[in-house]
Design an enzyme around this catalytic site. Sequence first.
Site, PDB file in Angstrom:
ATOM      1  N   HIS A  57      32.183  47.176 -59.699  1.00 40.63           N
ATOM      2  CA  HIS A  57      32.500  48.310 -58.839  1.00 40.63           C
ATOM      3  C   HIS A  57      32.045  48.114 -57.393  1.00 40.63           C
ATOM      4  O   HIS A  57      32.077  49.063 -56.608  1.00 40.63           O
ATOM      5  CB  HIS A  57      31.860  49.588 -59.394  1.00 40.63           C
ATOM      6  CG  HIS A  57      32.496  50.077 -60.662  1.00 40.63           C
ATOM      7  ND1 HIS A  57      33.792  50.497 -60.730  1.00 40.63           N
ATOM      8  CD2 HIS A  57      32.003  50.196 -61.919  1.00 40.63           C
ATOM      9  CE1 HIS A  57      34.089  50.867 -61.966  1.00 40.63           C
ATOM     10  NE2 HIS A  57      33.023  50.689 -62.716  1.00 40.63           N
TER      11      HIS A  57
ATOM     12  N   ARG B 291      26.815  41.442 -63.288  1.00 33.77           N
ATOM     13  CA  ARG B 291      27.898  42.075 -64.046  1.00 33.77           C
ATOM     14  C   ARG B 291      29.235  41.540 -63.544  1.00 33.77           C
ATOM     15  O   ARG B 291      29.567  41.666 -62.368  1.00 33.77           O
ATOM     16  CB  ARG B 291      27.873  43.592 -63.931  1.00 33.77           C
ATOM     17  CG  ARG B 291      29.008  44.229 -64.733  1.00 33.77           C
ATOM     18  CD  ARG B 291      28.835  45.691 -64.991  1.00 33.77           C
ATOM     19  NE  ARG B 291      29.043  46.519 -63.814  1.00 33.77           N
ATOM     20  CZ  ARG B 291      29.130  47.852 -63.844  1.00 33.77           C
ATOM     21  NH1 ARG B 291      28.994  48.481 -65.011  1.00 33.77           N
ATOM     22  NH2 ARG B 291      29.306  48.537 -62.747  1.00 33.77           N
TER      23      ARG B 291
ATOM     24  N   GLU C 234      30.810  51.359 -73.625  1.00 37.79           N
ATOM     25  CA  GLU C 234      30.976  52.483 -72.705  1.00 37.79           C
ATOM     26  C   GLU C 234      32.244  53.285 -72.973  1.00 37.79           C
ATOM     27  O   GLU C 234      32.876  53.792 -72.039  1.00 37.79           O
ATOM     28  CB  GLU C 234      30.922  52.003 -71.251  1.00 37.79           C
ATOM     29  CG  GLU C 234      31.728  50.765 -70.940  1.00 37.79           C
ATOM     30  CD  GLU C 234      31.507  50.253 -69.533  1.00 37.79           C
ATOM     31  OE1 GLU C 234      31.023  51.006 -68.672  1.00 37.79           O
ATOM     32  OE2 GLU C 234      31.828  49.068 -69.285  1.00 37.79           O
TER      33      GLU C 234
ATOM     34  N   ASP D 286      31.162  55.959 -68.058  1.00 40.20           N
ATOM     35  CA  ASP D 286      32.481  55.751 -68.651  1.00 40.20           C
ATOM     36  C   ASP D 286      32.555  56.331 -70.055  1.00 40.20           C
ATOM     37  O   ASP D 286      33.626  56.769 -70.487  1.00 40.20           O
ATOM     38  CB  ASP D 286      32.827  54.262 -68.667  1.00 40.20           C
ATOM     39  CG  ASP D 286      33.327  53.777 -67.317  1.00 40.20           C
ATOM     40  OD1 ASP D 286      34.380  54.251 -66.873  1.00 40.20           O
ATOM     41  OD2 ASP D 286      32.658  52.938 -66.698  1.00 40.20           O
TER      42      ASP D 286
END
Length: 260
Positions: free
Chosen positions: A52, A77, A156, A182
Site C-alpha cells: 500500500h 511486505r 485477512e 481487510d
Amino acid sequence: MPLRVTLPPTFRDRLASAGRPQAGMWVCSGSPAVAEICAGAGLDWLLIDGEHSPVGLETVTALLRAVAPYPVTPVVRAPSGDAVVLKQFLDLGAQNVLVPMVDTADQARAVVRAVRYPPRGVRGVGSALSRGARWNRVEGYMRDADRYVSLFVQVESAAAVESAGEIAAVDGVDGVFVGPSDLAASMGLLGQQEHPDVVAAVHRAFEAVRSAGKPVGVNAFDPALAQAYLDAGASFVLVGADVALLARGSEALADRWAAR
C-alpha cells in the site's frame, strides 16, 4: 581473499529465541532517513510495506540498507504472492517476506514454492548477481537458502480465517499475520476493526494458527486492543506506522499552535 558475509537471523529465528512477543511498526513513507530513525528507536521489528506504499525495488533496497546497522529485524511486505515479485525481493536482500491476501492452503503452498530454489520450489537462480547472497559472499547461500529466508503470510478475509489452521500447517510457512482492516471489510464492516465480530474472528484465527504450532501476529494501532491480542497469544504485533505518527504529530502541533 573476498570477505565472507554472515547474514543476520531471520524473523523466524528471532521469534523462536525472543522469549517475549515482538513489537514493531510500519515503514510506509519510503524515506531511508525515516526508516533509519525508526530502526534506532528500540523496537524489535519493522515492516517495510510494498503493498500500500509507493515503495519499489530500488526503494526497498535503500530502506534495508538504512536499517541494517541497527538491532531490528526488517520484514518486507510484497504487493502480492507473484513468484517473479518474490524472487526480486529475495534477490535484493529481503530475508523476511510477508505475503498479503492468502486465503487457502493451496495459495500458501504456491508462495512457499516461490521462495525456494528447485527442486523444492521455483525461485530463479541469480545469487551471483544479487544482494541477497551478497554477490556470492555468503558461503553456501544456495545450499542453505531456506535457512536464510523466512516466510509469513497474511490472513485477512473471512474465508482465510476459516482456513487459517490449514494455511499455518503448510510446510514452509513460518508464521501468520492477521490483518483486521481487510478482514473487517470482507465481513461487511469496513473501517470497523474493533467491532466485536471482527475481534472474535481474529481470535479464531489465533487459535487455529497456534494449534498448528506456528506463531501468529496482528496489526493493532489501538494500545488497549494490541495488549488484548498479546494477552490472547500474539507473538508479534504492529503498533504504529511512520506516516501515521507524522500525521497525528503534525496535527497536534497545528491544534496547539495554529488553531483558529
